[in-house]
Design a protein around this motif. Structure first.
Motif, PDB file in Angstrom:
ATOM      1  N   ALA A  82       0.822  -1.218   0.000  1.00  0.00           N
ATOM      2  CA  ALA A  82       0.000   0.000   0.000  1.00  0.00           C
ATOM      3  C   ALA A  82       0.850   1.259   0.000  1.00  0.00           C
ATOM      4  O   ALA A  82       0.332   2.355  -0.207  1.00  0.00           O
ATOM      5  N   MET A  83       2.168   1.111   0.232  1.00  0.00           N
ATOM      6  CA  MET A  83       3.097   2.241   0.302  1.00  0.00           C
ATOM      7  C   MET A  83       2.663   3.232   1.380  1.00  0.00           C
ATOM      8  O   MET A  83       2.480   4.426   1.135  1.00  0.00           O
ATOM      9  N   THR A  84       2.496   2.712   2.590  1.00  0.00           N
ATOM     10  CA  THR A  84       2.078   3.572   3.696  1.00  0.00           C
ATOM     11  C   THR A  84       2.931   3.329   4.932  1.00  0.00           C
ATOM     12  O   THR A  84       3.450   2.234   5.148  1.00  0.00           O
ATOM     13  N   PHE A  85       3.065   4.385   5.732  1.00  0.00           N
ATOM     14  CA  PHE A  85       3.574   4.301   7.090  1.00  0.00           C
ATOM     15  C   PHE A  85       2.379   4.568   7.999  1.00  0.00           C
ATOM     16  O   PHE A  85       1.684   5.571   7.825  1.00  0.00           O
ATOM     17  N   THR A  86       2.151   3.706   8.971  1.00  0.00           N
ATOM     18  CA  THR A  86       1.020   3.884   9.873  1.00  0.00           C
ATOM     19  C   THR A  86       1.495   3.840  11.320  1.00  0.00           C
ATOM     20  O   THR A  86       2.207   2.917  11.717  1.00  0.00           O
ATOM     21  N   ASN A 129       8.211  10.500  10.913  1.00  0.00           N
ATOM     22  CA  ASN A 129       8.145   9.464   9.882  1.00  0.00           C
ATOM     23  C   ASN A 129       6.739   9.355   9.311  1.00  0.00           C
ATOM     24  O   ASN A 129       6.553   9.022   8.139  1.00  0.00           O
ATOM     25  N   VAL A 130       5.746   9.624  10.156  1.00  0.00           N
ATOM     26  CA  VAL A 130       4.350   9.569   9.731  1.00  0.00           C
ATOM     27  C   VAL A 130       3.797  10.970   9.470  1.00  0.00           C
ATOM     28  O   VAL A 130       2.932  11.154   8.613  1.00  0.00           O
ATOM     29  N   TYR A 131       4.312  11.955  10.201  1.00  0.00           N
ATOM     30  CA  TYR A 131       3.824  13.334  10.078  1.00  0.00           C
ATOM     31  C   TYR A 131       4.967  14.266   9.653  1.00  0.00           C
ATOM     32  O   TYR A 131       5.385  15.143  10.413  1.00  0.00           O
TER      33      TYR A 131
END
Length: 353
Positions: A82-86, A129-131
């Motif tokens: 999904a190419m996401t960092f959560t 990393n997320v924000y």
């Protein structure tokens, strides 16, 4: 582990990253290698890393050798499909509680030891990393720590620290906690909107060549009267606000990528690092508010002043020169500037221009 990682990257051409005692990387699912000690296949570079560790007698355990489309790396869930960092909800709640507790100031004031400031700074920095757009949140925290080395020395929490951290907490609270990884390598010419900005001590000006429109204004009344850098940075932020207003008012224009050109190297630097001295930090925060609210992607680019003819003329109220270079330009001079407050006086100190 840092030296081992260096050997892997520079001597064995293994593409891996090291953070503290964690080693991680990315590879294609179709590329795997058999690792005999564990009698199974691993992603190629993970198997090569294990071979390296074996060659230098570095112990490791099977249960810690993880791989898959979704992994938790330094506390953040990374989804390579999904190419996401959560950020997990529990981590986000813990972060919010910690930040709000840190900046709660009872009557009479509050102080924290330097090491608590440092711990809070590291924690918030991890969340970038997320924000990644929320980097201005640490401006006053860094300012308070500057030049100090005694970890037990008590430091007052001032209004600048509180304002920045509450701004951070508000954005985190209203976010999904998911950062979508998108290409950062797009050309300025690929933007949906391209604008040119400039400022003088007499005024601010910017124009959008493709739309044949320009805007100019007197300098902000709330800003310092003798700091051209402040006006240059303010002008980029104002341009961003104005583009958002144009998109909103049209109801049909779709804008995703924005390129803004400036001839101020300082302005270029702060918008590309999202770090600035306290005097300019509110400008960055205001710009980030617009980016988040409108899901804009911004690139601020630098060009020589001699090539910024139209914007320079607009900022000096030389509309004749602006029109000579761009005859079809429609110039608007009854503009409302964004309300960007100066930082609290207890956070300013002696500022550099």
């Amino acid at each position: 582990m840092g030296l081992v990682g260096w050997i892997a990257n520079n001597k064995l051409d293994i593409d891996s990253n090291v953070y503290a005692d964690d080693t991680f990387g990315a590879g294609l699912a179709s590329e795997s290698e058999y690792y005999s000690p564990y009698d199974e296949f691993f992603p190629a570079e993970q198997a090569q890393t294990l071979d390296l560790w074996d060659s230098i007698c570095l112990n490791h355990e099977r249960e810690k050798q993880l791989n898959g489309a979704i992994l938790v790396v330094v506390g953040i869930e990374v989804d390579s499909d999904a190419m996401t960092f959560t950020m997990p909800e529990s981590k986000r709640a813990e972060l919010l509680a910690g930040v709000l507790d840190f900046c709660h100031v009872p009557p009479g004031g509050r102080r924290h030891p330097l090491k608590v400031f440092q711990r809070l700074g590291g924690w918030v920095n991890w969340s970038f990393n997320v924000y990644p757009l929320l980097k201005p949140a640490l401006c006053h925290v860094y300012e308070k720590m500057k030049g100090k080395s005694n970890g037990d020395a008590a430091i007052f929490v001032n209004r600048g620290v509180v304002r920045d951290l509450e701004w951070f907490a508000n954005h985190v609270k209203n976010s999904t906690g998911v950062h979508l990884l998108e290409s950062l390598d797009w050309e300025p010419a690929d933007a949906d909107v391209v604008a040119f900005c400039d400022a003088s001590l007499k005024g601010l000006g910017f124009y959008i060549p493709a739309a044949d429109i320009a805007f100019q204004s007197l300098p902000p009344s709330s800003g310092p009267s003798d700091r051209i850098f402040y006006y240059e940075a303010f002008c980029v932020c104002w341009c961003l606000h104005q583009i958002a207003a144009l998109v909103r008012d049209s109801g049909k224009i779709k804008v995703r990528k924005i390129t803004i050109w400036t001839d101020s190297s300082n302005t270029y630097d702060i918008f590309n690092t999202l770090r600035a001295k306290p005097l300019y930090n509110e400008i960055l925060k205001s710009a980030v508010d617009v980016l988040i609210a409108n899901e804009f992607k911004l690139r601020v680019q630098l060009l020589p002043g001699k090539k910024n003819v139209v914007a320079d003329a607009l900022s000096r109220w030389r509309n004749d020169l602006a029109l000579a270079s761009h005859p079809n330009l429609e110039i608007y001079d009854s503009c409302v500037l964004p309300n960007i407050p100066l930082p609290p006086r207890d956070t300013l100190g002696a500022e550099e221009k």
